[in-house]
Every structure is written in C-alpha cells, then in structure tokens.
Design a protein around this motif. Structure first.
Motif, PDB file in Angstrom:
ATOM      1  N   LEU A 510       0.828  -1.203   0.000  1.00 31.09           N
ATOM      2  CA  LEU A 510       0.000   0.000   0.000  1.00 31.09           C
ATOM      3  C   LEU A 510       0.865   1.258   0.000  1.00 31.09           C
ATOM      4  N   LYS A 511       1.958   1.180   0.743  1.00 32.08           N
ATOM      5  CA  LYS A 511       2.826   2.357   0.815  1.00 32.08           C
ATOM      6  C   LYS A 511       3.497   2.648  -0.525  1.00 32.08           C
ATOM      7  N   GLN A 512       3.670   1.564  -1.342  1.00 34.57           N
ATOM      8  CA  GLN A 512       4.291   1.738  -2.666  1.00 34.57           C
ATOM      9  C   GLN A 512       3.213   1.953  -3.727  1.00 34.57           C
ATOM     10  N   ASP A 513       2.007   2.226  -3.244  1.00 29.84           N
ATOM     11  CA  ASP A 513       0.914   2.591  -4.148  1.00 29.84           C
ATOM     12  C   ASP A 513       0.367   1.430  -4.980  1.00 29.84           C
ATOM     13  N   PHE A 514       0.592   0.208  -4.543  1.00 37.74           N
ATOM     14  CA  PHE A 514      -0.017  -0.940  -5.218  1.00 37.74           C
ATOM     15  C   PHE A 514      -1.510  -0.975  -4.922  1.00 37.74           C
ATOM     16  N   LYS A 515      -2.286  -1.401  -5.911  1.00 37.37           N
ATOM     17  CA  LYS A 515      -3.689  -1.682  -5.654  1.00 37.37           C
ATOM     18  C   LYS A 515      -3.785  -3.174  -5.311  1.00 37.37           C
ATOM     19  N   VAL A 516      -4.358  -3.447  -4.144  1.00 35.40           N
ATOM     20  CA  VAL A 516      -4.413  -4.819  -3.647  1.00 35.40           C
ATOM     21  C   VAL A 516      -5.865  -5.169  -3.371  1.00 35.40           C
ATOM     22  N   ARG A 517      -6.279  -6.362  -3.761  1.00 36.40           N
ATOM     23  CA  ARG A 517      -7.644  -6.813  -3.447  1.00 36.40           C
ATOM     24  C   ARG A 517      -7.599  -7.862  -2.345  1.00 36.40           C
ATOM     25  N   PHE A 518      -8.725  -8.037  -1.689  1.00 33.99           N
ATOM     26  CA  PHE A 518      -8.842  -9.153  -0.737  1.00 33.99           C
ATOM     27  C   PHE A 518     -10.180  -9.831  -0.950  1.00 33.99           C
ATOM     28  N   THR A 519     -10.213 -11.116  -0.655  1.00 37.57           N
ATOM     29  CA  THR A 519     -11.437 -11.863  -0.911  1.00 37.57           C
ATOM     30  C   THR A 519     -12.243 -12.075   0.368  1.00 37.57           C
ATOM     31  N   GLU A 520     -13.545 -11.878   0.258  1.00 35.02           N
ATOM     32  CA  GLU A 520     -14.408 -12.130   1.409  1.00 35.02           C
ATOM     33  C   GLU A 520     -14.911 -13.568   1.424  1.00 35.02           C
ATOM     34  N   LYS A 521     -14.653 -14.294   0.325  1.00 35.79           N
ATOM     35  CA  LYS A 521     -15.046 -15.707   0.266  1.00 35.79           C
ATOM     36  C   LYS A 521     -13.868 -16.530  -0.236  1.00 35.79           C
ATOM     37  N   PRO A 522     -13.768 -17.797   0.193  1.00 40.13           N
ATOM     38  CA  PRO A 522     -12.684 -18.637  -0.332  1.00 40.13           C
ATOM     39  C   PRO A 522     -12.882 -18.851  -1.834  1.00 40.13           C
ATOM     40  N   PHE A 523     -11.801 -18.969  -2.573  1.00 46.49           N
ATOM     41  CA  PHE A 523     -11.908 -19.289  -4.005  1.00 46.49           C
ATOM     42  C   PHE A 523     -10.755 -20.209  -4.403  1.00 46.49           C
ATOM     43  N   SER A 524     -10.942 -20.864  -5.570  1.00 44.29           N
ATOM     44  CA  SER A 524      -9.872 -21.736  -6.073  1.00 44.29           C
ATOM     45  C   SER A 524      -9.433 -21.258  -7.437  1.00 44.29           C
ATOM     46  N   SER A 525      -8.144 -21.330  -7.658  1.00 50.91           N
ATOM     47  CA  SER A 525      -7.587 -20.961  -8.956  1.00 50.91           C
ATOM     48  C   SER A 525      -6.265 -21.693  -9.111  1.00 50.91           C
ATOM     49  N   ASN A 526      -5.951 -22.084 -10.360  1.00 47.97           N
ATOM     50  CA  ASN A 526      -4.712 -22.830 -10.613  1.00 47.97           C
ATOM     51  C   ASN A 526      -4.516 -23.973  -9.611  1.00 47.97           C
ATOM     52  N   ASP A 527      -5.604 -24.679  -9.334  1.00 44.12           N
ATOM     53  CA  ASP A 527      -5.597 -25.870  -8.461  1.00 44.12           C
ATOM     54  C   ASP A 527      -5.228 -25.570  -7.010  1.00 44.12           C
ATOM     55  N   LYS A 528      -5.374 -24.329  -6.616  1.00 42.88           N
ATOM     56  CA  LYS A 528      -5.104 -23.998  -5.210  1.00 42.88           C
ATOM     57  C   LYS A 528      -6.316 -23.273  -4.644  1.00 42.88           C
ATOM     58  N   THR A 529      -6.540 -23.490  -3.329  1.00 47.47           N
ATOM     59  CA  THR A 529      -7.655 -22.811  -2.672  1.00 47.47           C
ATOM     60  C   THR A 529      -7.120 -21.722  -1.759  1.00 47.47           C
ATOM     61  N   PHE A 530      -7.775 -20.596  -1.811  1.00 46.10           N
ATOM     62  CA  PHE A 530      -7.329 -19.456  -0.999  1.00 46.10           C
ATOM     63  C   PHE A 530      -8.433 -19.051  -0.030  1.00 46.10           C
ATOM     64  N   GLY A 531      -8.046 -18.871   1.219  1.00 44.33           N
ATOM     65  CA  GLY A 531      -9.025 -18.584   2.263  1.00 44.33           C
ATOM     66  C   GLY A 531      -9.442 -17.123   2.294  1.00 44.33           C
ATOM     67  N   ARG A 532     -10.413 -16.848   3.129  1.00 41.42           N
ATOM     68  CA  ARG A 532     -10.906 -15.476   3.307  1.00 41.42           C
ATOM     69  C   ARG A 532      -9.759 -14.547   3.719  1.00 41.42           C
ATOM     70  N   GLY A 533      -9.757 -13.374   3.133  1.00 46.69           N
ATOM     71  CA  GLY A 533      -8.731 -12.401   3.468  1.00 46.69           C
ATOM     72  C   GLY A 533      -7.515 -12.467   2.552  1.00 46.69           C
ATOM     73  N   SER A 534      -7.390 -13.574   1.761  1.00 48.67           N
ATOM     74  CA  SER A 534      -6.221 -13.691   0.867  1.00 48.67           C
ATOM     75  C   SER A 534      -6.120 -12.440  -0.002  1.00 48.67           C
ATOM     76  N   LEU A 535      -4.873 -11.996  -0.230  1.00 49.82           N
ATOM     77  CA  LEU A 535      -4.640 -10.780  -1.004  1.00 49.82           C
ATOM     78  C   LEU A 535      -4.421 -11.124  -2.466  1.00 49.82           C
ATOM     79  N   ILE A 536      -4.951 -10.312  -3.363  1.00 54.32           N
ATOM     80  CA  ILE A 536      -4.761 -10.538  -4.792  1.00 54.32           C
ATOM     81  C   ILE A 536      -4.198  -9.268  -5.420  1.00 54.32           C
TER      82      ILE A 536
END
Ligand SMILES: [Zn+2]
Length: 827
Positions: A510-536
């Motif tokens: 955030l300090k380097q001005d990146f736009k970061v998302r977070f997920t409110e629900k678990p999701f799967s992508s590329n055969d991996k599951t990511f929990g709530r709060g994971s940053l994208i």
C-alpha cells in the motif's frame, strides 16, 4: 618551583593511583553538590567518562546501544586492576560454569553484580545514586572489587529520564517548593516513567519489544550476572523497600535464591537500622511475572531484586509528604547508594558460594515437562523462534511423528501428529528454567494477590497448537529455509492472509501505491484454494506501476513472502477475481487519539505497532484538539484504552457519530468502550456482576477484605473465545482464539451488530481469575462490530496489543483497519 610541584605530583600521583584523590567526585564533575540538582542523562554519562579517564585500569565504559531518541546507552565495568586485565577470561569462566559455553572454567571465585538504574525515567534519584555508588566503590570500597565485577547501567531508560528532568527543570521554582500541590510535583501526560514509545521497560525483559531491552539482553546474556538489582521509586509516603520479596514466588526459584535474598536484606537492614531509616520487606513486590528486572534475572540464575525508595515523579528536589517529613533528593539517593554498596559487599563476601549455586541452577534434568512441541502457522513459529533467539534458548525440529501429553488447545491430556516443521523446545538445557516459566501451561500460584498478570504461556500468545510432554521428544537441528522463487509474468498474484508477516507485506504494498484486493469468500484458482482475506495483486489493477512485476518481486523478496501466480481471472471455484466479493483494500488514513484521558501505555502500544511493526503511517491527535479536528481527513479513528468523559462531550459525540454515519470507522479498545456502552444509539452494554452475596460481604472481617475482594478480580488470565471467522475482522483465524483477559470488565453480546469473538466457555486455561468474575464472563463480547449508517464502531474488549507480546491478537487489529467495512470513504 614548578619543577618541584611536578615531582611532587608524580610521586603523590603514583602512590595514590587508585585513591580518592585521583578519582573525580560527582561534585567535581557536575559543578554542584550531588542531589541539589537533577543531572541530565549526558551529565551522568560525562561523570562516568571522567572516572574512566581517571582510572582506566579499573573502569571500562562500553556503549551498548542507542535509544529511539538517539541517546547512547552505556555499561560501566568496575573492578580491581587485576580483574580488569582478565575481564574476558572471567566472563568466559562464568558462562562455562553455567554450561552456556563449552569447556571447564579455570576459576570460579569472582562475583558478578549488575546494577540497573532508572528503568523508570521519573524515578530519578537512582541515576544520581549510580554516580555516587561508582565513586564510593573506587574510593572507600576498593577491597570489594578484588573478587567482584560490578556492572553499572547508570540509565536504563535515558529518554524517559530526560523527559522527566527537562520537564522538572523548566517547571520547578527556585528554591524548590515543598508543597505537593505545586506544579513541579505534578507531571503532565505521559510522564517520564516509560521510554520513547511509552512502554514500561520493567515489563519488557522477556518480550524485548523495545530497542533498549533488545540491546541490553545481548550484553546480559554474554555476562549472566550472579546478582541483578533494579533500582526504583515508590510513592512519597512510602519508606524504602528491599529484598526479600513478597509471595507469590515462582516455584522455579531455588531455596538458595530465597535464602540469599534474605541475607542480603538483613545486611541492608544493618545499615538502615544504624541510621534509624524506615524500610519494609516481604510485602507487595512479588516474583512471578517473568518480564521484570528482578524476575528475569532470577529465572536466569541470578539473585534478581527490586529496591524501591520513596519519591517517584512527584518528589522533585524536595517535598513535604503526608507524614510531615520533607523528603529530599539527597536523602533518596543516599538510601539507594547504601543498598547498592551493601549488595556488592554481600556478593564479595559470598563470591565462592554464588558461583557454586549459580552452576547448580543450570542443571535442569529434573523438570517435569521434558519437551514442548509446537506446530501451526509457519510465520508464527518463525516469530516465536526470533523471541527464543533473543534469550539464547535452544530449539530444534521434531523427528517423531506423534506426541502425547498436556494439550494446550483442550487443557487436557491428548496427542497430535507432527511433521518436521514442528518446533521442539527441551527443558533440559541450561536455560531450561526460563523455558519452563515461558511455556508451562499454568503457573503455580502460591498466592493469588500479585502485582501483575498471572498468565503468559507462549503457545497461547503465539496462537500455536502445543503439547507439553513428560518424556523427551526426538528432534534434530533446524534445516535452513528454502529461498523464494522469482515471480513470472502472470495475470495476478495471491498471498495468504493469516499472520502479522502478511499484514506487513500488505502495508508495504500500500505504501508503494499498489492496488491490492482481498477476498471475502474462499476461491480456487490454478488448483489452489485461498481462504478469506487472501490478497490478490493483479497486473490489470497496477498498470500505473512501472515494471510492476519486478517491483512486486522486490517487495516479496525483502519480506521473504511467497506468492502464488494465477493465470486467469476465471476461478475454478468462484468468486472470480472481478467479483464484488473480491474488494480493493482501501489505502486507509488512520488517526489515533493521544494525550489527557488516554492510557499512555495503550497509546504507546498503538504508536509502536504502526511505526515499528506494521510500518504504516498513523496520525496522532491530541484529545485537547479533538473539538477542532477535521475528521473527514481520516477513514479510521482509534480510541486507545482511556477515559473519554471530557473529550466526548455531547457536541463531540454528535460529531463522531456523524462522521461514522458518513462512512468513518472507530476502533475502541478496552476502557474506551465505556464511552459508548449504554449510550443513545449504541447496542453495546456493560455487564455488571450479580452481587448476590452483599450480606456475606458485610460480615467479612476487615483483615480478610482484600482477599475476599480477589473473587471479583481477574489478573491476566487466558480464556478460549469462539470466533466467527467468516467476519472480515477474523479473517485468517481459526474458529477459536485464546484471549488474554486483563480485568473483569464484561460487555453483553451485541443485539444488533456482529459478535466476532465471544466467550461461551468460561474455563480458565491459565492464570488467576476470581470465581465471581468468571461467572460474569459467560456470554460476553471479546471483539465485535456495530454498524452506524455507512460506518462502524469496532469494539475490542481485550487489548490485543497489550505490551505487544500477544502475537496472535494483532491480526484482529489489522483486519479492523483494512478489512472490516471496507466501503471506501471519500476523502
Ligand atoms: Zn519503578
């Protein structure tokens, strides 16, 4: 004539090389009689330097660190000429004697005494006493130095000392006013007691969150003294307190340690009796909580003691106390000098026995639990290892597959499977007694009335699953960490979200001005599951950043933070990356209240958290300025523990509510909740303990009242809270959380709002909690959110930043800032 003087000087000088005549007195160097003015920190150091210059064969000054405000910290090594030549050998012999260094000691007949002055900055007589003690040791008490190394830290907390003294010097009348109502006796917020970040350094020895402690421990562990004294001051109406200490004593304290502190106390009493000075022993100051300047050294094998002179921040150069006595700085420093010298005398007289007993202390073959096995989140394991390294406590990796014993999660016997990542800490190591103190599930209390918290067990504090076993678990030395892969060009990158390390990574982005998302629900992508709060972090969101992938890679490498690459916004299991359930993290503008009404300790914990742990900006606003503050410049306002009756006037409360309705977020901690409980528009309410035995209370004899009252107390105890980890405030947590309750304040569950963490189980896992207080905790709030308009009030009944050591609570705080009610507030 000149020649004659020169000859005389040479002859006289060489004869009295170490006599008082060649050693400058404090008065010579300071330019005033000691005790008639307060000496600023640099003046104290100047005196020590002058003495080192005069007798370099007997005094060696070592600069061991710097404070936050860039003041240098020094240790003076004071001993005989012969010992000074041998200093390094004596140090090594001592470590060998304790088994902390390989090899046999060549001699073990020198006592090592460490005197620490002024850990509380406004207990200011003690650095003055440090100067006089140094002078007396080298002038009148030379003999004691023949078999003793005295290590003097003249000012453990230079920033706090100078805060007090600069304030006193600019405030005091000339001559000083003995009227205790005079402004010179009433320090303004925050006072000189704590360090720069307003931490109490006499609660920080184990957690070592502060630079002063961290740097001191490095030298302390190299020397491991036999005696350590922490000089303090108490209220102006109190006389002097010295060892022996009060119960409860931690059970690890040996008979010898108990006995010898009594002998030392009796030696002090001899000098105090001769002068007719008042003192008390065996009351108030106990030896349980391990993070003090008396307990820490005690659990590391020393005679650790606290000495308390009446005085404190109120006393100034002189004050008329309630007993009609004018207490002066001269008197205060004289008492501290007397006990300091008496301590060295006792160490010198008993040097041989001190060494023999010191060696015995480090034999830990007979402790009940042989191994503590911890598993769980790798980041949490790694921050625990960092702590253990600060104390030079050894740890290894498990090689067994299953361990059984006391299971911390259930508070009962149990077992779990372990893999090679599991951490093993054995108690049969030189520092095994400290291992027991820090890891054991429940500290034995010989008395429930204590000066401080009664629970700190590390597995709970770090949020790790743990077992304590009575048989030694097999283990081997740690494998070194794998290096991180360099990032490839991809659609996006995902980070897990379950530790402070992840939070630091987010703050850096955030300090380097990146736009970061977070997920409110678990999701799967590329055969991996990511929990709530994971940053994208997607490439699409960050087109404004030049060479985005390489910059992201740089930040990830710097934080040793692994990221998972994803190749598409189309998830195997929804939400997709573009879903409304995956939100942008707002670059929060955060303010925190400080000043009158706020707890300086909690404010300091928050300040330190942002500057030194999260590394994210925060604006501090004085409560005096709150009426004129434009809140619209911030998204988040933090109210530390405190009393806001004055600050939150009707007008200010209206202003606060309007700001929240428009989308602002208030985070209220501990006592700050009282400002909202039961108030118009809030569903938060205070839960009073049902006092069903009023009658019985009235019949309790006067002498038993204090003890009876302890039924209503909680003095730092650990409870298991239920957690709704689908709420953003609890992202990254399991469905339970061990919370450290610091007091008996209780709040009902929220009728409208989210009860994110709450107690529906009142089992005490560790520490002391009185039965009435415990009963009242059933179905009460720990953490919650109440929305108002577009904004929120976030309630933290338990302070997760307390002394900054409850590592597992910190993510709740970060979630409250960045993830709860993330409706971007238009600034
Ligand atoms: Zn103190």
């Amino acid at each position: 004539m000149q020649k004659l003087v020169f000859v005389l000087l040479v002859v006289f000088g060489s004869l009295s090389l170490t006599s008082a005549q060649t050693i400058p007195s404090p008065n010579d160097v300071l330019g005033y009689d000691i005790g008639t003015q307060f000496s600023r920190n640099h003046q104290v150091i100047d005196y020590f330097k002058a003495v080192e210059t005069a007798v370099p064969n007997q005094v060696k000054l070592v600069n061991y660190g710097k404070t936050n405000e860039r003041r240098n910290m020094y240790l003076a090594f004071v001993t005989s000429e012969a010992n000074m030549k041998n200093l390094e050998t004596i140090r090594e012999n001592n470590l060998k004697n304790a088994g902390l260094l390989d090899g046999e000691p060549t001699a073990t007949d020198t006592a090592i005494v460490w005197l620490s002055y002024n850990v509380h900055g406004n207990e200011a007589s003690s650095s003055e006493a440090a100067m006089l003690t140094l002078y007396k040791l080298l002038s009148e008490e030379q003999d004691l130095l023949n078999n003793t190394i005295v290590i003097i830290d003249p000012s453990v907390n230079p920033d706090g000392r100078d805060r007090y003294i600069n304030w006193y010097n600019e405030t005091a009348s000339t001559p000083y006013d003995i009227d205790k109502q005079a402004s010179e006796h009433n320090e303004p917020w925050p006072g000189g007691r704590p360090n720069h970040y307003l931490f109490d350094l006499n609660r920080d020895w184990v957690w070592a969150t502060q630079v002063e402690t961290e740097q001191r421990l490095e030298v302390y562990n190299k020397w491991m003294p036999h005696v350590h004294v922490d000089f303090h001051e108490q209220g102006i109406n109190e006389p002097y307190y010295f060892a022996p200490a009060a119960e409860p004593f931690h059970e690890i304290i040996t008979d010898w340690q108990r006995d010898f502190q009594t002998q030392i106390g009796q030696n002090h009493a001899k000098y105090f009796d001769a002068e007719g000075w008042l003192f008390f022993t065996r009351e108030r100051f106990d030896l349980l909580y391990p993070s003090y300047g008396d307990t820490y050294p005690t659990f590391m094998g020393a005679m650790g003691m606290t000495y308390e002179q009446g005085g404190h921040g109120m006393a100034g150069l002189g004050i008329l106390n309630d007993e009609g006595h004018v207490l002066t700085l001269v008197e205060r420093l004289t008492h501290h000098t007397t006990t300091g010298i008496s301590t060295v005398e006792m160490a010198s007289k008993n040097a041989k026995q001190l060494n023999t007993e010191f060696k015995k202390f480090f034999n830990n073959a007979n402790l009940k639990y042989k191994s503590y096995v911890l598993k769980g989140n790798e980041d949490k394991l790694s921050s625990l290892k960092t702590l253990l390294n600060k104390h030079q406590i050894a740890f290894e990796n498990a090689t067994s597959s299953k361990v059984s014993g006391y299971h911390y999660a259930t508070g009962e016997q149990g077992s779990f499977n372990v893999d090679s990542n599991a951490l093993v800490v054995h108690s049969n190591q030189p520092k095994g007694k400290m291992v027991k103190v820090l890891f054991e599930p429940n500290t034995l209390l010989s008395d429930s009335l204590t000066y401080d918290i009664t629970a700190w067990s590390l597995p709970y504090a770090y949020g790790l699953d743990a077992i304590a076993t009575t048989s030694k678990v097999s283990s081997n030395t740690m494998a070194s960490k794998k290096s991180l892969q360099v990032l490839n060009d991809a659609y996006g990158y995902v980070s897990k979200w379950d530790s402070m390390e992840d939070a630091q990574f987010l703050a850096a982005l955030l300090k380097q001005d990146f736009k970061v998302r977070f997920t409110e629900k678990p999701f799967s992508s590329n055969d991996k599951t990511f929990g709530r709060g994971s940053l994208i972090i997607t490439k699409g969101d960050n087109k404004h950043i030049e060479k985005m992938v390489s910059k992201l890679n740089g930040i990830a490498q710097e934080h040793a933070h692994p990221l998972t690459e994803i190749t598409s916004g189309f998830s195997q299991k929804t939400p997709d990356i573009g879903s409304p359930d995956i939100k942008l993290v707002n670059q929060q503008k955060i303010a925190v209240l400080s000043g009158d009404g706020t707890s300086s300790l909690n404010y300091g914990e928050i300040w330190h958290f942002f500057e030194q742990q999260l590394h994210y900006p925060v604006t501090s606003i004085n409560t005096d300025d709150f009426s004129n503050t434009n809140l619209n410049k911030y998204n988040v306002l933090i109210l530390p523990n405190g009393n806001y009756r004055k600050v939150l006037s009707e007008d200010n409360m209206t202003k606060l509510k309007e700001w929240v309705r428009a989308g602002g977020k208030v985070i209220a901690i501990d006592g700050a909740l009282r400002s909202f409980a039961g108030k118009d528009g809030f569903s938060l309410s205070y839960k009073d303990s049902e006092d069903d035995d009023d009658q019985k209370d009235n019949l309790t004899p006067y002498a038993d009242r204090e003890r009876e009252y302890s039924n209503n107390l909680i003095t730092g105890a650990i409870f298991n809270a239920k957690v709704d980890n689908t709420h953003p405030m609890a992202f990254g947590y399991e469905d339970n959380y061990f919370t450290l309750k610091l007091g008996s304040s209780a709040y009902n569950l929220l009728d409208s709002g989210y009860n994110v963490a709450y107690l529906n189980d009142t089992k005490v896992y560790s520490g002391f909690a009185g039965q009435n207080a415990v009963k009242n905790l059933d179905q009460t709030l720990v953490f919650g959110e109440e929305t108002m308009g577009n904004g929120s009030f976030i309630y933290m009944v338990d302070n997760p930043l307390f002394r900054s050591f409850w590592e597992n609570g910190k993510l709740f705080f970060v979630n409250s800032i960045f993830m709860v009610n993330n409706n971007a507030y238009e600034l």
